[in-house]
Design an enzyme around this catalytic site. Structure first.
Site, mmCIF file in Angstrom:
data_model
loop_
_atom_site.group_PDB
_atom_site.id
_atom_site.type_symbol
_atom_site.label_atom_id
_atom_site.label_comp_id
_atom_site.label_asym_id
_atom_site.label_seq_id
_atom_site.Cartn_x
_atom_site.Cartn_y
_atom_site.Cartn_z
ATOM 1 N N ASP A 118 43.088 37.119 20.514
ATOM 2 C CA ASP A 118 44.116 37.449 21.493
ATOM 3 C C ASP A 118 44.651 38.878 21.412
ATOM 4 O OD1 ASP A 118 44.377 34.949 22.906
ATOM 5 O OD2 ASP A 118 45.205 34.118 21.067
ATOM 6 N N ASP A 180 38.706 32.428 27.804
ATOM 7 C CA ASP A 180 39.844 33.344 27.769
ATOM 8 C C ASP A 180 39.465 34.683 27.144
ATOM 9 O OD1 ASP A 180 40.268 30.529 27.364
ATOM 10 O OD2 ASP A 180 42.414 30.848 27.131
#
Length: 411
Positions: A118, A180
């Protein structure tokens, strides 16, 4: 409604390119919605305690108040990124100061080992937007350090970044990659062109290619997670973590794919990514309900009595506005833009705007339905991509490109 089966008729009605089209201000007023975001964020600023935390969500469990998280939460970059966008819109020094302050909370992420994928969300949404708007060399150094940190998760045998190191033992997923992760490639592409090692660009490119080969079904719908064998590098299986089932179409996952491959085309100029971005966009658009806002999973069993996901709509709207600028076919380009504007119009309607119910921008997002987490909630990344989409639309209406492109490596 089958969106693609009628888009020629739709575009005939609204005009071949949409250029010069006058929006009905009673239905969608762009500047009014941007001003609304300014007002809501101003209220949120007053509510944040002064101990290096950032807003993440507002749910029924939080009693209508923001839940605040530390710098290492995966969503930590979206609040400073939102502040940078507000500075871009208003030009007011207040927003620049606040964006800088909250961005700097995230500095430790650039100097510690990567715990997951992330870092792009965290650092490029914050410092990346900051550098784009200010050219602060300190921001650039932080971005480059973070890119090196993220690249440490790359497995050359597989050809992708490891997304969740913690899931290797917990779920028995030796090398797992989630859709993602496409969003975090922008950090690597940028770093490879702006002073980082050339290998950063190469890693991002290989990850995008490998994901394109393994992450999608024949109809171009996406698996949330693909598990790879670390010895052979081969795909083991596609599974889900946040969708309804392994074979269902998780709405936000498809949104990440649309955005991710549009961005990859921008960064590489390779037409195969432009073609693929359209294919994954068309699957999503073809399955949307009439109001253009997806349910959290297109295959959830109790539609229309399932929660919606405004965050998926905001991400997709932003992606489609960029994608529309790359399409040579003026009819399809207009279809993508018109679809994005319809999504934004719906998100800007009373049903989806938080207004005085809380200080977020949007209601009705779904984070992790299987875990019962952030269901029918206000979530910071929905707000971030909603604001980004509004600003992109404003740029389009001003005849500007919606995203920056660095065409050559800069050392």
């Amino acid at each position: 409604m089958k969106k693609l089966g009628v888009y020629f008729l739709l575009i005939f009605v609204v005009g071949m390119t949409g250029c010069g089209k006058k929006r009905d201000s009673d239905k969608f007023n762009l500047n009014e919605n941007l001003d609304y975001c300014v007002a809501q964020a101003s209220q949120t600023l007053k509510l944040i305690p002064g101990d290096s935390v950032l807003p993440r969500n507002i749910t029924a469990k939080t009693g209508g108040h923001w839940k605040f998280v530390p710098f290492n939460d995966w969503t930590s970059g979206f609040w400073p990124g939102t502040l940078w966008y507000l500075y871009e819109y208003t030009g007011e020094e207040k927003w620049k100061r606040e964006a800088d302050r909250f961005s700097r909370y995230l500095t430790p992420l650039s100097v510690r080992s990567a715990t997951d994928h992330d870092l792009g969300f965290q650092v490029f949404c914050s410092f990346g937007n900051g550098y784009r708007l200010t050219k602060d060399t300190g921001y650039r150094k932080t971005i480059l350090r973070t890119a090196d940190t993220l690249a440490a998760l790359y497995n050359p045998k597989v050809g992708t970044l490891l997304s969740w190191p913690g899931m290797t033992d917990k779920m028995g997923w030796p090398h797992n990659t989630i859709i993602d992760n496409m969003m975090n490639l922008e950090l690597l592409f940028w770093a490879g062109k702006n002073g980082g090692n050339d290998s950063l660009y190469d890693i991002a490119l290989k990850h995008a290619e490998t994901t394109m080969q393994n992450h999608f079904r024949k109809d171009h719908s996406v698996y949330h997670v693909v598990v790879y064998d670390t010895v052979t590098g081969k795909k083991v299986r596609g599974v889900t973590h946040q969708g309804y089932s392994d074979d269902s179409l998780w709405a936000r996952g498809q949104a990440w794919a649309i955005y991710g491959y549009t961005m990859t085309y921008r960064e590489t100029g390779n037409d195969k990514f432009l073609d693929f971005a359209q294919k994954v966009a068309d699957v999503y658009l073809d399955r949307l309900p009439e109001d253009m806002i997806p349910f959290w999973d297109f295959d959830a069993p109790h539609i229309p009595h399932e929660p919606k996901d405004a965050s998926a709509a905001a991400i997709t709207a932003s992606a489609l506005l960029e994608l529309s600028g790359y399409i040579k076919d003026p009819v399809k380009a207009s279809f993508y833009r018109e679809s994005a504007e319809k999504m934004l119009g719906e998100l800007s309607a009373p049903e989806y705007r938080s207004n005085d119910r809380n200080t977020a921008f949007l209601l009705h997002s779904t984070g992790h339905y299987p875990n019962g987490s952030e269901v029918d909630a206000s979530i910071i990344y929905a707000d971030y991509y909603y604001l980004e989409a509004l600003l992109r639309l404003k740029k389009l209406e001003e005849g500007k490109a919606v995203a920056d492109f660095v065409p050559v490596l800069q050392k």
